[in-house]
Design a protein around this motif. Structure first.
Motif, PDB file in Angstrom:
ATOM      1  N   MET A 147       0.857  -1.148   0.000  1.00 14.47           N
ATOM      2  CA  MET A 147       0.000   0.000   0.000  1.00 14.47           C
ATOM      3  C   MET A 147       0.909   1.218   0.000  1.00 14.47           C
ATOM      4  N   SER A 148       0.866   1.951  -1.046  1.00  6.59           N
ATOM      5  CA  SER A 148       1.655   3.160  -1.119  1.00  6.59           C
ATOM      6  C   SER A 148       0.899   4.169  -1.956  1.00  6.59           C
ATOM      7  N   PRO A 149       0.357   5.193  -1.317  1.00  9.45           N
ATOM      8  CA  PRO A 149      -0.455   6.159  -2.036  1.00  9.45           C
ATOM      9  C   PRO A 149       0.319   6.854  -3.147  1.00  9.45           C
ATOM     10  N   SER A 150      -0.414   7.384  -4.105  1.00  4.46           N
ATOM     11  CA  SER A 150       0.207   8.044  -5.244  1.00  4.46           C
ATOM     12  C   SER A 150       0.908   9.340  -4.853  1.00  4.46           C
ATOM     13  N   ASP A 151       0.637   9.859  -3.654  1.00  7.42           N
ATOM     14  CA  ASP A 151       1.298  11.099  -3.250  1.00  7.42           C
ATOM     15  C   ASP A 151       2.641  10.856  -2.563  1.00  7.42           C
ATOM     16  N   GLY A 152       3.099   9.608  -2.531  1.00  7.31           N
ATOM     17  CA  GLY A 152       4.423   9.299  -2.012  1.00  7.31           C
ATOM     18  C   GLY A 152       4.501   8.986  -0.536  1.00  7.31           C
ATOM     19  N   GLN A 153       3.385   8.989   0.163  1.00  5.39           N
ATOM     20  CA  GLN A 153       3.408   8.655   1.585  1.00  5.39           C
ATOM     21  C   GLN A 153       3.834   7.200   1.766  1.00  5.39           C
ATOM     22  N   HIS A 154       4.486   6.929   2.871  1.00  5.07           N
ATOM     23  CA  HIS A 154       4.900   5.566   3.186  1.00  5.07           C
ATOM     24  C   HIS A 154       3.843   4.939   4.095  1.00  5.07           C
ATOM     25  N   ILE A 155       2.810   4.365   3.465  1.00  3.39           N
ATOM     26  CA  ILE A 155       1.753   3.668   4.186  1.00  3.39           C
ATOM     27  C   ILE A 155       1.730   2.239   3.661  1.00  3.39           C
ATOM     28  N   TYR A 156       1.825   1.274   4.577  1.00  2.00           N
ATOM     29  CA  TYR A 156       1.937  -0.127   4.189  1.00  2.00           C
ATOM     30  C   TYR A 156       0.846  -0.957   4.851  1.00  2.00           C
TER      31      TYR A 156
END
Length: 90
Positions: free
Chosen positions: A1-10
């Motif tokens: 899981m990695s949003p298109s805005d570059g956040q590091h969410i897994y």
């Protein structure tokens, strides 16, 4: 899981195991998933966390990240998967 805005969410490990149970491997699972967030935890990568969370070893030390557990439902995962993980998931 990695949003298109570059956040590091897994994705939480329990969710990954559920998807693997349904699809045999994450590579055969859906490319994008949605679901209600049940729990989200943030942190900063350390050497100790790198050893514990091997799937996040690619993150540099001090990188901020989040791990999200989401509610997976049918048809995304099989009924058998929900039953298998019931005690650990709900």
């Amino acid at each position: 899981m990695s949003p298109s805005d570059g956040q590091h969410i897994y994705l939480h490990a329990i969710n990954a195991r559920m998807l693997e149970h349904t699809y045999g491997s994450l590579e055969f699972g859906p490319k994008a998933i949605t679901g209600k967030i049940l729990e989200k935890e943030g942190g900063s990568m350390t050497e100790e966390l790198r050893k514990r969370l091997r799937y996040l070893q690619h993150l540099p030390v001090t990188c901020q990240f989040e791990v999200a557990e989401i509610q997976l439902r049918q048809p995304l995962v099989k009924k058998e998967t929900l039953e298998q993980f019931h005690g650990r998931y709900f």
